[in-house]
Design an enzyme around this catalytic site. Structure first.
Site, mmCIF file in Angstrom:
data_model
loop_
_atom_site.group_PDB
_atom_site.id
_atom_site.type_symbol
_atom_site.label_atom_id
_atom_site.label_comp_id
_atom_site.label_asym_id
_atom_site.label_seq_id
_atom_site.Cartn_x
_atom_site.Cartn_y
_atom_site.Cartn_z
ATOM 1 N N ASP A 66 45.620 24.366 61.163
ATOM 2 C CA ASP A 66 46.895 24.829 61.706
ATOM 3 C C ASP A 66 48.068 24.512 60.766
ATOM 4 O O ASP A 66 47.888 23.931 59.683
ATOM 5 C CB ASP A 66 47.093 24.204 63.098
ATOM 6 C CG ASP A 66 47.752 25.159 64.084
ATOM 7 O OD1 ASP A 66 48.470 26.058 63.645
ATOM 8 O OD2 ASP A 66 47.555 24.974 65.301
ATOM 9 N N ASP A 98 51.044 32.976 68.396
ATOM 10 C CA ASP A 98 50.003 32.781 69.414
ATOM 11 C C ASP A 98 49.933 33.933 70.421
ATOM 12 O O ASP A 98 50.962 34.431 70.889
ATOM 13 C CB ASP A 98 50.254 31.486 70.187
ATOM 14 C CG ASP A 98 49.939 30.267 69.330
ATOM 15 O OD1 ASP A 98 49.656 30.441 68.129
ATOM 16 O OD2 ASP A 98 49.978 29.152 69.868
HETATM 17 C C1 GLA Z 1 49.023 26.491 67.390
HETATM 18 C C2 GLA Z 1 47.905 27.512 67.179
HETATM 19 C C3 GLA Z 1 47.146 27.697 68.484
HETATM 20 C C4 GLA Z 1 46.572 26.371 68.946
HETATM 21 C C5 GLA Z 1 47.701 25.357 69.090
HETATM 22 C C6 GLA Z 1 47.158 23.949 69.365
HETATM 23 O O1 GLA Z 1 50.000 26.981 68.255
HETATM 24 O O2 GLA Z 1 48.427 28.712 66.720
HETATM 25 O O3 GLA Z 1 46.105 28.642 68.321
HETATM 26 O O4 GLA Z 1 45.623 25.923 68.019
HETATM 27 O O5 GLA Z 1 48.489 25.287 67.911
HETATM 28 O O6 GLA Z 1 48.188 23.020 69.491
#
Ligand code: GLA
Length: 406
Positions: A172, A227
């Site tokens: 991430d 997301d």
């Molecule tokens: C980010 C990623 C998500 C998830 C969250 C976890 O937002 O894009 O897919 O992994 O972190 O905290």
């Protein structure tokens, strides 16, 4: 090692030759850029020749995840038949580790939720013929801030993951030092390649610096957007953003429009069918994001569509793209192996409407006869259609066809 390079080079050349011959079908109508997607070498880890398939904890469980849930999910993947259809990766997302590293600087599984440790979990899923995925971050902490990131610990963490038997890493983009993602993501890429185990490397940079342009050198998939959310606006927006990068996808490296929301309850069945169909034809990683332990029959019907999975896993590995959009009525298409095409008629408008596609638009001669198969009804629409195909499509629904020219 040298042998491995030669094999990769050979595969690369074969991919170009194959993609060039099979993509000519669509060259008239779709921006003729398929072959450019093979401009980079396959990553030396040799994995993800087809888009990864499996499950990830985040979309349904967020931080409420523990080893019992992961084990029960692995069992459910097998008992529902999803594993046999290709859903192999069992991926733990954020929140699996203790807030602090141990005295040697190693990551530690959170003792309250993963008391047996990650190695035991990897053994458990491997014993069922599945693979284990884990999550870390290219910053100081992960996005939840509940556990450390891997910045400055790349080699050590990659070694730890390999020792535990991890098969997949989602990496991430939170709380980093402000350096370029290319630097941060390449450091973990090299670390994984040195760690002595093929680990699928999924770059989660949210599309901020156009990763399609560079991430294929470092990883097997890269997020192209922020997301996903369990609603219609989110999936249509993401589909369009991911569509832009189509020509950069290919065997070993995939655009990632984020994990599936199918079965989480926020959309209608037609909307979930559209979500799954478009993700499948865009050659997205198919990572289930619902609770498989309690999966409903209608959800299984969508996630378990074998013919759509075959389209997603087609060895040609070319991402289908939007070729027409008028008043929310869309046509998406792309080439498949054996000179076939996939064609999607997608109704994004609020009322039922006919959608039509002409052969010329998808690169076929108007006179060529085509066998058309509907992969949702699992039946042949025709065994020799010419010129054009029209279907009435319900609001927010889609039709997916495989065209086999005679
Ligand atoms: C980010 C990623 C998500 C998830 C969250 C976890 O937002 O894009 O897919 O992994 O972190 O905290």
């Amino acid at each position: 090692m040298q042998m491995g390079c030669r094999v990769s080079l050979l595969f690369f050349v074969m991919c170009i030759a194959r993609a060039m011959s099979e993509s000519t079908l669509l060259n008239n109508s779709i921006d003729a850029g398929w072959s450019q997607s093979y401009e980079q070498f396959l990553l030396a880890n040799g994995v993800a020749r087809t888009p990864p398939m499996g499950w990830n904890s985040w979309n349904h469980f967020f931080c409420n995840i523990d080893e019992r849930t992961v084990k029960a999910t692995a069992d459910a993947l097998v008992s529902t038949g999803l594993a046999a259809l290709g859903y192999k990766y069992v991926n733990i997302d954020d929140c699996w580790a203790e807030r602090d590293r141990d005295w040697k600087g190693n990551l530690r599984a959170k003792s309250s939720t993963f008391p047996s440790g990650i190695k035991a979990l990897a053994d458990y899923v491997h014993a069922r013929g599945l693979k284990l995925g884990i999550y870390s971050d290219s910053g100081y902490t992960t996005c939840s801030k509940t556990m450390p990131g891997s910045l400055g610990h790349e080699d050590q963490d990659a070694r730890t993951f390999a020792e535990w038997g991890v098969d997949y890493l989602k990496y991430d983009n939170c709380y980093h030092d402000g350096s370029k993602p290319q630097q941060r993501y390449s450091r973990m890429s090299s670390a994984l390649l040195k760690a002595g185990r093929p680990i699928l490397y999924s770059i989660c940079e949210w599309g901020e610096e156009d990763p399609a342009r560079w991430a294929g050198r470092f990883g097997n998939a890269w997020r192209t957007t922020g997301d996903i959310k369990d609603n219609w606006d989110s999936i249509t927006l993401i589909a369009d953003s991911n569509n832009v990068w189509g020509r950069f996808a290919g065997p070993g490296r995939w655009n990632d429009p984020d994990m599936l929301e199918v079965g989480n309850g926020g959309m209608s069945l037609e909307e979930y069918q559209s979500h799954f169909s478009i993700w499948a034809v865009m050659k997205a990683p198919l990572l289930i994001g619902c609770d498989i332990r309690a999966v409903r029959r209608e959800t299984l019907h969508i996630l378990g569509n074998k013919e759509l999975i075959e389209i997603n896993q087609d060895p040609l590995g070319v991402q289908a793209r939007k070729i027409r959009s008028r008043s929310g009525l869309e046509v998406w298409a792309g080439p498949l192996s054996k000179k076939r095409l996939v064609v999607v008629l997608w109704n994004r408008s609020g009322s039922s409407a006919p959608i039509s596609v002409g052969w010329r638009e998808i690169g076929l001669s108007p006179f060529s006869k085509v066998i058309v198969r509907d992969v949702w009804t699992h039946s042949f629409v025709s065994k020799g259609t010419r010129f054009r195909l029209t279907a009435h499509v319900a609001p927010h629904a889609c039709k997916v066809y495989v065209f086999t020219p005679l």
